[in-house]
Design a protein around this motif. Structure first.
Motif, PDB file in Angstrom:
ATOM      1  N   GLU A 156       0.821  -1.218   0.000  1.00  0.00           N
ATOM      2  CA  GLU A 156       0.000   0.000   0.000  1.00  0.00           C
ATOM      3  C   GLU A 156       0.851   1.262   0.000  1.00  0.00           C
ATOM      4  OE1 GLU A 156      -2.675  -0.277   3.278  1.00  0.00           O
ATOM      5  OE2 GLU A 156      -3.821  -1.934   2.407  1.00  0.00           O
ATOM      6  N   THR A 157       1.842   1.259  -0.873  1.00  0.00           N
ATOM      7  CA  THR A 157       2.675   2.446  -1.049  1.00  0.00           C
ATOM      8  C   THR A 157       2.788   2.762  -2.535  1.00  0.00           C
ATOM      9  OG1 THR A 157       4.908   3.336  -0.781  1.00  0.00           O
ATOM     10  CG2 THR A 157       4.731   0.961  -0.981  1.00  0.00           C
ATOM     11  N   SER A 158       2.603   4.022  -2.864  1.00  0.00           N
ATOM     12  CA  SER A 158       2.646   4.429  -4.265  1.00  0.00           C
ATOM     13  C   SER A 158       3.943   5.139  -4.625  1.00  0.00           C
ATOM     14  CB  SER A 158       1.466   5.354  -4.587  1.00  0.00           C
ATOM     15  OG  SER A 158       1.501   6.501  -3.750  1.00  0.00           O
ATOM     16  N   LYS A 159       4.645   5.635  -3.615  1.00  0.00           N
ATOM     17  CA  LYS A 159       5.887   6.375  -3.852  1.00  0.00           C
ATOM     18  C   LYS A 159       6.954   5.827  -2.914  1.00  0.00           C
ATOM     19  CE  LYS A 159       7.559  11.124  -4.395  1.00  0.00           C
ATOM     20  NZ  LYS A 159       7.260  12.555  -4.168  1.00  0.00           N
ATOM     21  N   ALA A 160       7.931   5.106  -3.461  1.00  0.00           N
ATOM     22  CA  ALA A 160       8.857   4.392  -2.587  1.00  0.00           C
ATOM     23  C   ALA A 160      10.283   4.392  -3.120  1.00  0.00           C
ATOM     24  CB  ALA A 160       8.388   2.953  -2.384  1.00  0.00           C
ATOM     25  N   LEU A 161      11.215   4.358  -2.185  1.00  0.00           N
ATOM     26  CA  LEU A 161      12.625   4.151  -2.481  1.00  0.00           C
ATOM     27  C   LEU A 161      12.926   2.676  -2.207  1.00  0.00           C
ATOM     28  CD1 LEU A 161      15.477   5.335  -3.118  1.00  0.00           C
ATOM     29  CD2 LEU A 161      15.757   5.622  -0.648  1.00  0.00           C
ATOM     30  N   VAL A 162      13.356   1.958  -3.238  1.00  0.00           N
ATOM     31  CA  VAL A 162      13.628   0.524  -3.109  1.00  0.00           C
ATOM     32  C   VAL A 162      15.135   0.324  -2.990  1.00  0.00           C
ATOM     33  CG1 VAL A 162      13.349  -1.748  -4.161  1.00  0.00           C
ATOM     34  CG2 VAL A 162      11.576   0.007  -4.475  1.00  0.00           C
ATOM     35  N   VAL A 163      15.572  -0.195  -1.848  1.00  0.00           N
ATOM     36  CA  VAL A 163      16.998  -0.373  -1.575  1.00  0.00           C
ATOM     37  C   VAL A 163      17.316  -1.866  -1.535  1.00  0.00           C
ATOM     38  CG1 VAL A 163      18.908   0.221  -0.040  1.00  0.00           C
ATOM     39  CG2 VAL A 163      16.904   1.719  -0.157  1.00  0.00           C
ATOM     40  N   VAL A 164      18.247  -2.273  -2.388  1.00  0.00           N
ATOM     41  CA  VAL A 164      18.599  -3.692  -2.476  1.00  0.00           C
ATOM     42  C   VAL A 164      20.103  -3.883  -2.278  1.00  0.00           C
ATOM     43  CG1 VAL A 164      16.668  -4.239  -3.997  1.00  0.00           C
ATOM     44  CG2 VAL A 164      18.869  -3.565  -4.983  1.00  0.00           C
ATOM     45  N   GLU A 165      20.511  -5.141  -2.119  1.00  0.00           N
ATOM     46  CA  GLU A 165      21.931  -5.449  -1.954  1.00  0.00           C
ATOM     47  C   GLU A 165      22.691  -5.150  -3.245  1.00  0.00           C
ATOM     48  OE1 GLU A 165      19.563  -9.186  -2.908  1.00  0.00           O
ATOM     49  OE2 GLU A 165      19.368  -7.425  -1.604  1.00  0.00           O
ATOM     50  N   ALA A 166      23.995  -5.046  -3.125  1.00  0.00           N
ATOM     51  CA  ALA A 166      24.827  -4.530  -4.214  1.00  0.00           C
ATOM     52  C   ALA A 166      24.789  -5.347  -5.506  1.00  0.00           C
ATOM     53  CB  ALA A 166      26.267  -4.395  -3.734  1.00  0.00           C
ATOM     54  N   ASP A 167      24.520  -6.646  -5.436  1.00  0.00           N
ATOM     55  CA  ASP A 167      24.573  -7.479  -6.639  1.00  0.00           C
ATOM     56  C   ASP A 167      23.194  -7.767  -7.244  1.00  0.00           C
ATOM     57  OD1 ASP A 167      23.764  -8.987  -4.527  1.00  0.00           O
ATOM     58  OD2 ASP A 167      24.993 -10.751  -5.000  1.00  0.00           O
ATOM     59  N   ASN A 168      22.163  -7.100  -6.748  1.00  0.00           N
ATOM     60  CA  ASN A 168      20.801  -7.361  -7.243  1.00  0.00           C
ATOM     61  C   ASN A 168      20.435  -6.376  -8.348  1.00  0.00           C
ATOM     62  OD1 ASN A 168      18.171  -8.152  -7.591  1.00  0.00           O
ATOM     63  ND2 ASN A 168      17.659  -8.170  -5.408  1.00  0.00           N
ATOM     64  N   LYS A 169      21.020  -6.584  -9.513  1.00  0.00           N
ATOM     65  CA  LYS A 169      20.818  -5.664 -10.636  1.00  0.00           C
ATOM     66  C   LYS A 169      19.402  -5.736 -11.194  1.00  0.00           C
ATOM     67  CE  LYS A 169      22.830  -4.289 -15.053  1.00  0.00           C
ATOM     68  NZ  LYS A 169      23.869  -4.571 -16.077  1.00  0.00           N
ATOM     69  N   ASN A 170      18.832  -6.927 -11.227  1.00  0.00           N
ATOM     70  CA  ASN A 170      17.493  -7.088 -11.805  1.00  0.00           C
ATOM     71  C   ASN A 170      16.438  -6.285 -11.044  1.00  0.00           C
ATOM     72  OD1 ASN A 170      18.311  -8.752 -13.878  1.00  0.00           O
ATOM     73  ND2 ASN A 170      17.991 -10.638 -12.731  1.00  0.00           N
ATOM     74  N   ALA A 171      16.597  -6.201  -9.731  1.00  0.00           N
ATOM     75  CA  ALA A 171      15.618  -5.457  -8.929  1.00  0.00           C
ATOM     76  C   ALA A 171      15.682  -3.965  -9.234  1.00  0.00           C
ATOM     77  CB  ALA A 171      15.859  -5.712  -7.444  1.00  0.00           C
ATOM     78  N   THR A 172      16.893  -3.407  -9.326  1.00  0.00           N
ATOM     79  CA  THR A 172      17.009  -1.967  -9.610  1.00  0.00           C
ATOM     80  C   THR A 172      16.514  -1.646 -11.018  1.00  0.00           C
ATOM     81  OG1 THR A 172      19.315  -2.277 -10.297  1.00  0.00           O
ATOM     82  CG2 THR A 172      18.922  -1.612  -8.020  1.00  0.00           C
ATOM     83  N   LEU A 173      16.773  -2.551 -11.964  1.00  0.00           N
ATOM     84  CA  LEU A 173      16.279  -2.336 -13.328  1.00  0.00           C
ATOM     85  C   LEU A 173      14.754  -2.425 -13.380  1.00  0.00           C
ATOM     86  CD1 LEU A 173      18.883  -4.387 -15.419  1.00  0.00           C
ATOM     87  CD2 LEU A 173      18.710  -1.903 -15.243  1.00  0.00           C
ATOM     88  N   SER A 174      14.183  -3.231 -12.512  1.00  0.00           N
ATOM     89  CA  SER A 174      12.731  -3.416 -12.501  1.00  0.00           C
ATOM     90  C   SER A 174      12.005  -2.158 -12.029  1.00  0.00           C
ATOM     91  CB  SER A 174      12.350  -4.588 -11.590  1.00  0.00           C
ATOM     92  OG  SER A 174      12.944  -5.787 -12.029  1.00  0.00           O
ATOM     93  N   VAL A 175      12.684  -1.321 -11.268  1.00  0.00           N
ATOM     94  CA  VAL A 175      12.047  -0.120 -10.714  1.00  0.00           C
ATOM     95  C   VAL A 175      12.079   1.039 -11.697  1.00  0.00           C
ATOM     96  CG1 VAL A 175      12.021   1.439  -8.720  1.00  0.00           C
ATOM     97  CG2 VAL A 175      12.792  -0.897  -8.434  1.00  0.00           C
ATOM     98  N   ARG A 176      12.949   0.967 -12.697  1.00  0.00           N
ATOM     99  CA  ARG A 176      13.179   2.112 -13.589  1.00  0.00           C
ATOM    100  C   ARG A 176      11.931   2.624 -14.295  1.00  0.00           C
ATOM    101  NH1 ARG A 176      18.879   1.450 -16.892  1.00  0.00           N
ATOM    102  NH2 ARG A 176      20.280   1.699 -15.101  1.00  0.00           N
ATOM    103  N   ASN A 177      11.024   1.731 -14.633  1.00  0.00           N
ATOM    104  CA  ASN A 177       9.835   2.150 -15.389  1.00  0.00           C
ATOM    105  C   ASN A 177       8.697   2.631 -14.486  1.00  0.00           C
ATOM    106  OD1 ASN A 177      10.927   1.704 -17.909  1.00  0.00           O
ATOM    107  ND2 ASN A 177      10.205  -0.406 -18.032  1.00  0.00           N
TER     108      ASN A 177
END
Length: 206
Positions: free
Chosen positions: A147-168
């Motif tokens: 239930e959050t519409s505006k969020a900062l997603v913080v992941v571990e250093a080697d989780n590239k797929n997660a950071t790429l998933s947030v871009r859009n």
């Protein structure tokens, strides 16, 4: 120690996690937090703005008319600031806007920002974000479940797929734990961290 719930990717609570009080329950120093935000924004400025003063504008070397007897106000140059095409009075010049904060001040500001999110119940911990490939739908679904519409997603250093998933997602930003900063924490309403990201932050700032 501060304790928060741990969720899975479906948004269901799977347990609890104890957070380090020195980081997630630290004193909130508003002055240091403000200073850290100004520092980050100032250091991003290019400082390349430039306008010409009257001495730099081409022309204007001759007095346009004699001092007295014309009925006009006295003038010494057609490149004076009051003339069209003249120079700027206090013209901006290229400069460096950056300044520095002590390491302890930066650390205290970050801890204060994280502690504020915890106290406001706006910090969520997810057990993991293991994605085979970048999938925006998976992260959007997680945000909806929490239930959050505006969020900062913080992941571990080697989780590239997660950071790429947030871009859009225009209302979210994905960063690695080693890049977490005060400005992003304050910019977004909620902070979503993986358990590994929490561990990485505690290793650095504890």
């Amino acid at each position: 120690m501060a304790s928060v719930s741990v969720y899975n990717m479906e948004g269901k609570e799977t347990g609890k996690i104890e957070l380090n009080d020195s980081i997630f329950a630290a004193p909130i120093n508003e002055h240091l937090v403000h200073m850290a935000v100004v520092l980050q924004l100032a250091n991003k400025r290019q400082g390349t703005q430039k306008a010409k003063t009257r001495s730099e504008v081409r022309g204007g070397g001759r007095k346009p008319w004699r001092q007295k007897g014309t009925g006009h106000a006295r003038q010494g140059s057609i490149r004076s600031p009051q003339w069209k095409g003249g120079g700027v009075v206090f013209a901006p010049v290229p400069r460096d806007y950056s300044f520095k904060m002590n390491k302890k001040e930066k650390s205290a500001a970050l801890k204060a920002a994280l502690s504020a999110k915890v106290s406001e119940n706006k910090l969520f911990v997810v057990d993991e974000m293991s994605l085979d490939a970048p999938k925006t739908k998976a992260i959007k679904s997680l945000m909806d479940n929490l239930e959050t519409s505006k969020a900062l997603v913080v992941v571990e250093a080697d989780n590239k797929n997660a950071t790429l998933s947030v871009r859009n997602i225009p209302t979210a930003r994905g960063i690695y734990a080693n890049s977490i900063n005060v400005y992003d924490i304050l910019k977004y309403d909620n902070v979503i961290l993986t358990k590994d990201a929490v561990k990485a932050i505690e290793e650095v700032y504890a």
